[in-house]
Design a protein around this motif. Structure first.
Motif, short mmCIF file in Angstrom:
data_model
loop_
_atom_site.label_atom_id
_atom_site.label_comp_id
_atom_site.label_asym_id
_atom_site.label_seq_id
_atom_site.Cartn_x
_atom_site.Cartn_y
_atom_site.Cartn_z
N ILE A 252 -0.22 -3.26 1.93
CA ILE A 252 -0.90 -3.64 3.16
C ILE A 252 0.08 -4.15 4.21
CG2 ILE A 252 -1.40 -6.04 2.56
CD1 ILE A 252 -3.86 -3.55 4.20
N ASP A 253 1.29 -4.56 3.78
CA ASP A 253 2.24 -5.06 4.79
C ASP A 253 2.89 -3.94 5.60
OD1 ASP A 253 4.56 -4.09 3.44
OD2 ASP A 253 4.98 -6.02 2.51
N PRO A 257 1.69 -7.68 11.06
CA PRO A 257 0.95 -8.90 10.72
C PRO A 257 -0.23 -9.19 11.62
CG PRO A 257 3.30 -9.30 10.55
CD PRO A 257 3.15 -7.92 11.14
N ALA A 260 -2.73 -7.36 9.57
CA ALA A 260 -2.81 -7.72 8.16
C ALA A 260 -1.98 -8.98 7.91
CB ALA A 260 -2.32 -6.58 7.28
N THR A 263 -0.85 -11.27 3.56
CA THR A 263 0.03 -10.57 2.63
C THR A 263 1.23 -11.44 2.32
OG1 THR A 263 1.07 -8.43 2.18
CG2 THR A 263 1.38 -9.35 4.39
N PRO A 266 5.31 -10.51 5.04
CA PRO A 266 5.04 -9.85 6.33
C PRO A 266 6.32 -9.59 7.12
CG PRO A 266 4.51 -12.18 6.46
CD PRO A 266 4.86 -11.91 5.03
N SER A 273 -3.70 -0.58 12.39
CA SER A 273 -4.66 -0.06 11.42
C SER A 273 -5.16 1.32 11.85
CB SER A 273 -5.83 -1.03 11.25
OG SER A 273 -6.39 -1.39 12.48
N VAL A 296 -2.61 -7.51 -0.91
CA VAL A 296 -3.55 -8.28 -0.11
C VAL A 296 -3.63 -9.69 -0.71
CG1 VAL A 296 -5.96 -8.54 0.61
CG2 VAL A 296 -4.91 -6.27 0.56
N ASP A 301 -5.20 -14.86 4.89
CA ASP A 301 -6.01 -14.03 5.77
C ASP A 301 -6.81 -14.90 6.73
OD1 ASP A 301 -6.87 -11.65 6.77
OD2 ASP A 301 -8.22 -11.15 5.11
N THR A 306 -7.41 -8.89 7.19
CA THR A 306 -6.67 -8.07 6.22
C THR A 306 -7.61 -7.38 5.26
OG1 THR A 306 -4.92 -9.74 6.37
CG2 THR A 306 -4.72 -8.10 4.62
N ALA A 310 -7.99 -3.42 4.62
CA ALA A 310 -7.76 -2.89 3.28
C ALA A 310 -8.95 -2.10 2.77
CB ALA A 310 -7.45 -4.04 2.32
#
Length: 333
Positions: A252-253, A257, A260, A263, A266, A273, A296, A301, A306, A310
């Protein structure tokens, strides 16, 4: 096959049991499975299993990804049956289930790796494909072991801010920064068909890039994505993997940031996204045999930013695995 597990009204298509019907049961109610899909024990024939691996013993900075699977599931309650961007109904053309979590040793990494591989192999005896939600990136190694046992060496497409092909951390060979080096050394990957997308930030030395290339990876770095766009990134991927069996791994990184924050490691300057989802839709044209989504960490978050990203990434993975629709219209039962 029971079209109404636990008596809940569900959207069913061609005998495939889909989501709890959100027009009848509020989204904040009902079972906490991914996208409110049936559990693995509620159906018979399975095409794709979504499985969680709540493990983060391999992290080198912020912990917390062990809580990732539950967070992504909770954030997936708004997902709906039809994906208009991809023009597919991922839960109508294939039977997708939530297989729960693999319970693995949180104190011994090598034991956990063995347990993850064993659990993945067992699931692959029932399901053609797995979409795995981590957990930290250590889990990619045992998942690749299980997938390569079924498909042979894999073309790995790895979305990440980091290479994850380093050798050791504090003398440890198995961490979230080493899975793709170990996988390459073990012959699990096709060294002529692998690449990273979205890498950025400082490295330990220029030699990191030399080692990474020797292990079989090409790179589409984050700094090139503005110029390439989603189509250009997809062209690079398609040219690299061809018709090989593809394993998709998304940290997810890889997202900035801003998109997301939740995480463990970062890095500034990542993908949006929207960019990532656009690229993932192109995987429908590839031979995608399995995928994971990792790192994640919900404690960092904010407002499920995030988790929501995800859950949509996992949804696009499932959509890319979906065959063309040839089924009867959906029925709400």
């Amino acid at each position: 096959m029971n079209s109404e597990p636990n008596g809940l009204p569900r959207v069913t298509t061609g005998g495939r049991v889909g989501q709890v019907d959100a027009t009848l049961v509020p989204r904040y109610a009902g079972p906490p499975t991914f996208a409110r899909l049936p559990r693995i024990d509620e159906v018979s024939d399975i095409d794709v299993a979504v499985v969680g691996v709540p493990f983060d013993t391999g992290v080198s900075y912020r912990p917390g990804a062990r809580f990732g699977p539950a967070h992504v599931r909770e954030s997936s309650r708004l997902l709906r049956p039809y994906n208009p961007a991809a023009d597919v109904e991922p839960f109508a053309t294939q039977q997708v289930v939530d297989a729960g979590d693999l319970a693995v040793n949180p104190f011994d990494i090598e034991t956990a790796i063995t347990e993850i591989e064993t659990g993945a192999r067992a699931l692959l005896e029932r399901a053609a494909r797995l979409v795995t939600i981590g957990g930290d990136h250590t889990i990619a190694l045992p998942l690749l072991r299980a997938m390569a046992a079924k498909h042979g060496p894999l073309a790995v497409v790895h979305f990440d801010a980091h290479l994850d092909t380093w050798d050791t951390y504090s003398g440890a060979r198995y961490t979230h920064g080493t899975p793709f080096r170990r996988a390459s050394e073990e012959g699990l990957v096709d060294r002529s068909g692998c690449l990273h997308v979205g890498t950025r930030g400082p490295l330990y030395a220029r030699q990191d890039l030399v080692d990474d290339r020797d292990l079989g990876f090409q790179i589409v770095p984050s700094v090139e994505i503005d110029d390439l766009g989603a189509r250009g990134v997809l062209e690079r991927i398609r040219a690299r993997v061809g018709d090989r069996p593809v394993y998709l791994s998304v940290d997810i990184d890889v997202l900035d940031p801003a998109f997301a924050p939740g995480t463990g490691t970062p890095e500034a300057g990542g993908m949006t996204s929207r960019e990532l989802l656009a690229v993932l839709r192109g995987f429908a044209d590839l031979n995608l045999v399995g995928a994971d989504l990792v790192e994640v960490a919900p404690v960092y978050d904010h407002a499920e930013v995030t988790g929501i990203a995800a859950s949509h990434i996992a949804y696009e993975m499932l959509s890319a695995m979906s065959p063309p629709s040839d089924t009867e219209p959906a029925v709400r039962s």
